[in-house]
Scaffold this active site. Structure first.
Site, short mmCIF file in Angstrom:
data_model
loop_
_atom_site.label_atom_id
_atom_site.label_comp_id
_atom_site.label_asym_id
_atom_site.label_seq_id
_atom_site.Cartn_x
_atom_site.Cartn_y
_atom_site.Cartn_z
N SER A 14 0.67 -1.06 -0.24
CA SER A 14 0.12 -0.03 0.58
C SER A 14 0.98 1.14 -0.05
CB SER A 14 -0.93 0.08 0.88
OG SER A 14 0.16 -0.34 2.34
N SER A 150 17.60 -5.76 4.29
CA SER A 150 18.24 -4.81 4.06
C SER A 150 19.45 -4.52 4.51
CB SER A 150 17.49 -4.11 5.69
OG SER A 150 18.05 -2.40 6.00
N TYR A 163 15.00 -4.87 15.20
CA TYR A 163 14.16 -4.69 14.27
C TYR A 163 15.40 -6.12 12.96
CZ TYR A 163 14.04 -2.53 9.50
OH TYR A 163 13.57 -2.42 8.10
N LYS A 167 15.99 -8.23 9.75
CA LYS A 167 16.77 -8.68 8.56
C LYS A 167 17.54 -9.42 7.89
CE LYS A 167 13.15 -6.45 7.05
NZ LYS A 167 12.44 -6.12 6.60
N1 LIG Z 1 13.04 2.67 3.81
C1 LIG Z 1 13.19 1.88 4.04
O1 LIG Z 1 14.64 2.72 4.39
C2 LIG Z 1 14.33 0.67 3.78
C3 LIG Z 1 12.74 -0.53 4.59
N2 LIG Z 1 13.41 -1.78 4.25
C4 LIG Z 1 12.29 -2.64 4.36
O2 LIG Z 1 11.46 -2.32 2.90
C5 LIG Z 1 9.80 -3.08 3.49
C6 LIG Z 1 8.95 -1.84 3.76
O3 LIG Z 1 9.29 -0.38 3.97
P1 LIG Z 1 8.82 0.92 4.04
O4 LIG Z 1 8.50 0.93 2.56
O5 LIG Z 1 9.95 1.86 3.42
O6 LIG Z 1 7.68 0.59 5.28
P2 LIG Z 1 6.55 1.44 4.77
O7 LIG Z 1 6.20 1.73 6.04
O8 LIG Z 1 5.83 2.45 4.27
O9 LIG Z 1 5.54 0.33 4.16
C7 LIG Z 1 5.04 -0.35 4.64
C8 LIG Z 1 3.98 -1.61 4.20
O10 LIG Z 1 3.72 -2.77 4.86
C9 LIG Z 1 2.26 -3.12 5.47
N3 LIG Z 1 2.12 -4.08 6.90
C10 LIG Z 1 2.26 -3.28 8.00
N4 LIG Z 1 2.82 -4.08 8.40
C11 LIG Z 1 2.62 -5.12 7.76
C12 LIG Z 1 1.69 -6.29 8.20
N5 LIG Z 1 1.67 -6.82 9.96
N6 LIG Z 1 1.03 -7.29 7.63
C13 LIG Z 1 0.95 -7.03 5.77
N7 LIG Z 1 1.29 -5.81 5.90
C14 LIG Z 1 2.25 -4.64 6.60
C15 LIG Z 1 2.09 -1.26 5.76
O11 LIG Z 1 0.42 -1.71 5.28
P3 LIG Z 1 -0.30 -0.52 5.48
O12 LIG Z 1 0.04 0.53 4.96
O13 LIG Z 1 -1.74 -1.16 5.50
O14 LIG Z 1 0.04 -0.52 7.17
C16 LIG Z 1 3.01 -1.38 4.26
O15 LIG Z 1 2.67 -1.56 3.06
C17 LIG Z 1 9.88 -3.12 5.06
O16 LIG Z 1 10.33 -4.55 4.79
C18 LIG Z 1 11.51 -2.88 5.86
O17 LIG Z 1 11.64 -3.28 6.33
C19 LIG Z 1 15.12 -2.25 4.05
C20 LIG Z 1 15.44 -0.92 4.28
C21 LIG Z 1 15.61 0.09 4.21
C1 LIG Z 2 14.02 2.11 9.71
C2 LIG Z 2 15.85 2.79 8.32
O1 LIG Z 2 15.43 4.51 8.27
C3 LIG Z 2 15.77 2.23 7.38
O2 LIG Z 2 15.08 0.95 7.97
C4 LIG Z 2 17.08 -0.10 7.67
O3 LIG Z 2 15.76 -1.32 7.33
C5 LIG Z 2 17.50 0.60 7.11
O4 LIG Z 2 18.35 0.33 8.08
C6 LIG Z 2 17.13 2.65 7.63
O5 LIG Z 2 17.30 2.02 8.69
#
Ligand SMILES: NC(=O)C1=CN([C@@H]2O[C@H](COP(=O)(O)OP(=O)(O)OC[C@H]3O[C@@H](n4cnc5c(N)ncnc54)[C@H](OP(=O)(O)O)[C@@H]3O)[C@@H](O)[C@H]2O)C=CC1
Ligand SMILES: C[C@H](O)[C@@H]1OC(=O)[C@H](O)[C@@H]1O
Length: 260
Positions: A14, A150, A163, A167
């Site tokens: 989403s 990550s 966290y 990962k």
């Molecule tokens: N942003 C970053 O810097 C980094 C992110 N990541 C990883 O990337 C992935 C996406 O993160 P990001 O896009 O930044 O995060 P966002 O918070 O922007 O999006 C998270 C998404 O995960 C969904 N979600 C959360 N909890 C659940 C659940 N229990 N069941 C189903 N869906 C769920 C949310 O749905 P809803 O909208 O309904 O809440 C949303 O669609 C994660 O796994 C994160 O660990 C890894 C490295 C860096």
């Molecule tokens: C949420 C953090 O900013 C992000 O999530 C990760 O997995 C990266 O390491 C960043 O720390």
């Protein structure tokens, strides 16, 4: 097109990285099942966010369905597969991406925060991967699973002690699944994003000094965008990566290697 007539499931689709993955899959020719959850205070209005993802996919001429469900529950993976098969007849690609990162200090971390983070990020990836792999095995035509790990699988974070192990676990899950599922032609890889500007870290990066620190430390000179990660997921999901399994691709603008 890299994913022509494929069917992809994207968890956490989403917002942020998952949103970009879902749209990139459609741009490359896939129909998409988008999972989301929205079980938090900030989630008011998430339904409109998911509707927007559906609209963007349809604008690429592909079909999309949105399926609500908490990936931490084993049944959610099973439901996602059922919806995909019912709507589109099969599953070719899984982007296991849903994740949370509630920043918290270590010494007073409540068990509930640890358990929720492990439940969503690691157990969720396991359950969804297992459900999808069972379907792919039954189809007999292989498949591709790409998990969002990550840079945090490789380095620590003082406010991320709950966290970062999830990962590292997701990365390890893909390595072991590559072995377990290789005989069925199912490839399993992960992407390791660095610091990507999304809702996940918006509060953390509102600190100007911290944001500037990252921008200085990243050799390519900017934070990542969700699309930077999505294009790499599409590559790993596609036949261009047909001999790649058990691999992890850092998508971090060079952040990890920049010691000095
Ligand atoms: N942003 C970053 O810097 C980094 C992110 N990541 C990883 O990337 C992935 C996406 O993160 P990001 O896009 O930044 O995060 P966002 O918070 O922007 O999006 C998270 C998404 O995960 C969904 N979600 C959360 N909890 C659940 C659940 N229990 N069941 C189903 N869906 C769920 C949310 O749905 P809803 O909208 O309904 O809440 C949303 O669609 C994660 O796994 C994160 O660990 C890894 C490295 C860096
Ligand atoms: C949420 C953090 O900013 C992000 O999530 C990760 O997995 C990266 O390491 C960043 O720390």
């Amino acid at each position: 097109m890299l994913l022509e007539n494929k069917v992809a499931i994207v968890t956490g689709g989403s917002r942020g990285i998952g949103h970009a993955i879902a749209v990139a899959c459609a741009r490359e020719g896939a129909d998409v099942v988008i999972n989301y959850w929205g079980d938090n205070d900030a989630s008011y209005g998430r339904r409109s966010a998911i509707d927007e993802v559906v609209r963007e996919i349809e604008a690429h001429g592909r079909r999309a369905i949105a399926v609500e469900g908490n990936v931490a529950l084993p049944q959610t993976g099973i439901d996602l597969v059922s919806h995909a098969v019912e709507a589109f007849g099969k599953v070719d690609v899984l982007a296991s991406n849903a994740g949370i990162c509630p920043f918290h200090a270590f010494l007073d971390m409540p068990p509930s925060v640890l358990e929720r983070t492990v439940g969503v990020n690691l157990n969720g990836a396991f359950y969804v991967t297992q459900a999808v792999a069972r379907q792919m095995k039954e189809q007999g035509t292989g498949g591709a699973i790409v998990a969002t790990s990550s840079i945090s699988a490789l380095v620590g974070g003082g406010m991320q002690t709950h966290y970062t192990p999830t990962k590292a676990g997701v990365h390890s899950l893909m390595q072991s699944c590559a072995i377990a599922l290789g005989p069925f032609g199912i490839r399993c890889n992960s992407v390791m994003p660095g610091t990507i500007a999304t809702d996940l870290n918006a509060e953390d990066l509102a600190d100007e000094d911290k944001r500037a620190y990252f921008e200085r430390r990243i050799p390519l000179g900017r934070l990542g965008a969700p699309e930077d990660v999505a294009d790499c997921v599409v590559f790993l999901a596609s036949d261009r990566a047909r001999y790649v399994t058990g691999a992890a691709l850092l998508v971090d603008g060079g952040l990890f290697v920049n010691l000095q």
